[in-house]
Scaffold this active site. Structure first.
Site, PDB file in Angstrom:
ATOM      1  N   PHE A   1      55.426  64.205  59.094  1.00 12.77           N
ATOM      2  CA  PHE A   1      54.739  64.896  59.800  1.00 12.77           C
ATOM      3  C   PHE A   1      55.039  66.152  60.090  1.00 12.77           C
ATOM      4  O   PHE A   1      55.107  67.060  61.087  1.00 12.77           O
ATOM      5  CB  PHE A   1      54.379  64.101  61.299  1.00 12.77           C
ATOM      6  CG  PHE A   1      53.413  64.360  62.090  1.00 12.77           C
ATOM      7  CD1 PHE A   1      52.294  64.172  61.242  1.00 12.77           C
ATOM      8  CD2 PHE A   1      53.424  64.623  63.376  1.00 12.77           C
ATOM      9  CE1 PHE A   1      50.978  64.387  62.044  1.00 12.77           C
ATOM     10  CE2 PHE A   1      52.069  64.690  64.009  1.00 12.77           C
ATOM     11  CZ  PHE A   1      50.973  64.609  63.416  1.00 12.77           C
ATOM     12  N   GLY A   2      55.596  66.860  58.852  1.00  5.29           N
ATOM     13  CA  GLY A   2      55.937  68.218  58.797  1.00  5.29           C
ATOM     14  C   GLY A   2      54.747  69.279  58.731  1.00  5.29           C
ATOM     15  O   GLY A   2      53.642  68.838  59.304  1.00  5.29           O
ATOM     16  N   ASN A   3      54.874  70.194  58.324  1.00  4.54           N
ATOM     17  CA  ASN A   3      53.553  71.088  58.065  1.00  4.54           C
ATOM     18  C   ASN A   3      52.366  70.512  57.221  1.00  4.54           C
ATOM     19  O   ASN A   3      51.335  70.431  57.744  1.00  4.54           O
ATOM     20  CB  ASN A   3      53.759  72.246  57.454  1.00  4.54           C
ATOM     21  CG  ASN A   3      54.714  73.272  58.299  1.00  4.54           C
ATOM     22  OD1 ASN A   3      54.818  73.292  59.570  1.00  4.54           O
ATOM     23  ND2 ASN A   3      55.954  74.244  57.562  1.00  4.54           N
TER      24      ASN A   3
ATOM     25  N   LYS B   1      56.798  64.598  44.634  1.00  3.99           N
ATOM     26  CA  LYS B   1      56.868  64.688  43.130  1.00  3.99           C
ATOM     27  C   LYS B   1      57.939  63.892  42.463  1.00  3.99           C
ATOM     28  O   LYS B   1      57.892  63.306  41.497  1.00  3.99           O
ATOM     29  CB  LYS B   1      56.870  66.180  42.767  1.00  3.99           C
ATOM     30  CG  LYS B   1      55.795  67.287  43.022  1.00  3.99           C
ATOM     31  CD  LYS B   1      56.091  68.528  42.648  1.00  3.99           C
ATOM     32  CE  LYS B   1      56.781  69.110  43.871  1.00  3.99           C
ATOM     33  NZ  LYS B   1      56.120  69.253  45.071  1.00  3.99           N
TER      34      LYS B   1
ATOM     35  N   THR C   1      44.093  71.954  43.572  1.00  2.00           N
ATOM     36  CA  THR C   1      43.369  72.197  42.476  1.00  2.00           C
ATOM     37  C   THR C   1      43.331  71.135  41.767  1.00  2.00           C
ATOM     38  O   THR C   1      44.429  70.590  41.276  1.00  2.00           O
ATOM     39  CB  THR C   1      43.816  73.567  42.009  1.00  2.00           C
ATOM     40  OG1 THR C   1      44.073  74.665  42.812  1.00  2.00           O
ATOM     41  CG2 THR C   1      43.141  74.020  40.558  1.00  2.00           C
TER      42      THR C   1
ATOM     43  N   LYS D   1      56.523  69.188  38.111  1.00  2.00           N
ATOM     44  CA  LYS D   1      55.023  69.183  37.858  1.00  2.00           C
ATOM     45  C   LYS D   1      54.804  68.807  36.495  1.00  2.00           C
ATOM     46  O   LYS D   1      53.947  68.278  36.016  1.00  2.00           O
ATOM     47  CB  LYS D   1      54.450  70.485  38.219  1.00  2.00           C
ATOM     48  CG  LYS D   1      54.663  70.553  39.880  1.00  2.00           C
ATOM     49  CD  LYS D   1      54.411  72.010  40.283  1.00  2.00           C
ATOM     50  CE  LYS D   1      54.443  72.048  41.965  1.00  2.00           C
ATOM     51  NZ  LYS D   1      54.335  73.373  42.539  1.00  2.00           N
TER      52      LYS D   1
ATOM     53  N   THR E   1      56.162  63.242  52.330  1.00  2.00           N
ATOM     54  CA  THR E   1      57.667  63.557  52.467  1.00  2.00           C
ATOM     55  C   THR E   1      58.087  64.312  51.244  1.00  2.00           C
ATOM     56  O   THR E   1      57.530  64.338  50.159  1.00  2.00           O
ATOM     57  CB  THR E   1      58.394  62.380  52.924  1.00  2.00           C
ATOM     58  OG1 THR E   1      58.591  61.563  51.527  1.00  2.00           O
ATOM     59  CG2 THR E   1      57.856  61.451  53.863  1.00  2.00           C
TER      60      THR E   1
ATOM     61  N   VAL F   1      50.733  68.416  41.683  1.00  2.28           N
ATOM     62  CA  VAL F   1      50.639  69.337  40.954  1.00  2.28           C
ATOM     63  C   VAL F   1      49.390  70.298  41.291  1.00  2.28           C
ATOM     64  O   VAL F   1      48.275  69.982  41.429  1.00  2.28           O
ATOM     65  CB  VAL F   1      50.400  69.064  39.418  1.00  2.28           C
ATOM     66  CG1 VAL F   1      50.336  70.080  38.551  1.00  2.28           C
ATOM     67  CG2 VAL F   1      51.186  67.825  39.238  1.00  2.28           C
TER      68      VAL F   1
ATOM     69  N   LYS G   1      54.491  66.957  68.302  1.00  2.00           N
ATOM     70  CA  LYS G   1      55.308  67.375  67.394  1.00  2.00           C
ATOM     71  C   LYS G   1      55.709  68.962  67.150  1.00  2.00           C
ATOM     72  O   LYS G   1      56.732  69.054  67.095  1.00  2.00           O
ATOM     73  CB  LYS G   1      54.777  67.154  65.828  1.00  2.00           C
ATOM     74  CG  LYS G   1      55.626  67.552  64.578  1.00  2.00           C
ATOM     75  CD  LYS G   1      57.016  66.536  64.498  1.00  2.00           C
ATOM     76  CE  LYS G   1      57.707  67.039  63.372  1.00  2.00           C
ATOM     77  NZ  LYS G   1      58.640  66.167  62.994  1.00  2.00           N
TER      78      LYS G   1
END
Length: 333
Positions: free
Chosen positions: A11-13, A124, A155, A223, A100, A151, A64
């Protein structure tokens, strides 16, 4: 109307950006897809908030942003000290979202699949190191495991390779996949030295406090590994060659400019051959700002260029939420 219960890890940005999209486009999802999303748990590093009737996302965002942690929300909700693995077992949900940076998340991704839950992730390392195991588990259980946002943010290069170019044999992908290094190299083109360019990127929120994952090529390598897994066959990050931009000098950047070229951190993805390294490029690979680009060569279509934002909160949320909708519609079938 199909109600889809969602667990949100992180629950960050990015996590809050996903929550905002679910709030702002709630009617859109109901009317276009016949789906109502109900977030039943949210976890950050301080704990897990769980309410089977559904969490008020507006309040969650306020807590938050005002207090810095969900565990401050003790008046309204009980906060549990679940590990992620415990949370995916305890909480009843249809879809698990992981935004996360947990390197060991593949373990609880597998647990979620074994609990009969679909998984959507922007994380990732699980795929860069455990793609074959995770995708194999998802396929055996007939569950969606979707990872568009790993990735090129939102997009849709993963969806393109995984769902659209099914009759094509991919020959090669050349791509610029890390916006932080593109920003740094762009500033170096203007005469700013490497260290100063990193500081500027950090002040703008483009680079992390520890920028090594970007400048050493690790992020682009993750990626590129995922692209190989999708376009060719499963491999791991340990099998690829990676060189970052730490040794690139302003003189080299200026020399490339004098030839009408730009130095960019380029991922080359071929069957059983993945490498990431700075290259002098021109044309579509000479991107700027936070743009990412992939040039896909296949036997039937020839060259296909896909270009778009490779970073940004709304852009990453676009990829995550798109996958959430896909997963939900597949679960309904």
């Amino acid at each position: 109307m199909r109600e889809v219960k969602v667990q949100l890890f992180g629950f960050g940005n990015v996590g809050r950006a996903v929550a905002r999209v679910l709030l702002e486009k709630e009617r859109f999802f109901r009317e276009k897809y016949g789906v109502k999303f109900k977030v039943v748990s949210i976890a950050d590093t301080s704990g897990t908030v769980w309410l089977p009737e559904g969490i008020d996302l507006r309040e969650a965002i306020l807590v938050k942003e005002n207090f810095g942690k969900l565990s401050s929300w003790t008046n309204e909700y009980e906060v549990y000290s679940f590990s992620p693995a415990e949370a995916v077992k305890e909480v009843e949900a249809d879809v698990v979202i992981d935004v996360t940076n947990d390197r060991s998340a593949y373990e609880w991704h597998l647990s979620a699949l074994r609990e009969g839950k679909a998984v959507v992730t922007s994380n990732k390392p699980p795929l860069a190191f455990h793609y074959e195991e995770i995708i194999g588990e998802a396929e055996r259980r007939g569950l969606p495991y979707l990872f568009e946002a790993t990735v090129m943010a939102g997009t849709p290069v993963i969806g393109l390779l995984r769902e659209n170019l099914l009759g094509d044999s991919v020959k090669r992908i050349k791509a610029v996949l890390n916006a932080t290094t593109t920003f740094i190299l762009s500033r170096m083109e203007q005469g700013v030295d490497f260290e100063r360019a990193i500081e500027e990127a950090q002040k703008l929120g483009i680079a992390e406090r520890d920028p090594s994952g970007d400048v050493l090529g690790i992020d682009a390598g993750y990626k590129a590994t995922i692209l190989h897994c999708v376009a060719f066959k499963p491999i791991t990050f340990d099998e690829i060659a990676v060189k970052g931009i730490a040794e690139v000098t302003v003189d080299e950047v200026k020399r490339a400019l004098s030839k009408g070229k730009r130095i960019r951190l380029v991922a080359t993805v071929e069957d059983e051959n993945v490498r990431v390294a700075p290259e002098e490029v021109s044309g579509p690979l000479a991107v700027s700002s936070n743009e990412n680009v992939a040039l896909i060569e296949s036997d039937l279509l020839g060259e296909l260029l896909i270009k778009g934002a490779g970073a940004g909160l709304k852009e990453t949320a676009s990829g995550v939420v798109s996958d959430l909708v896909k997963a939900s519609l597949r679960l309904v079938e």
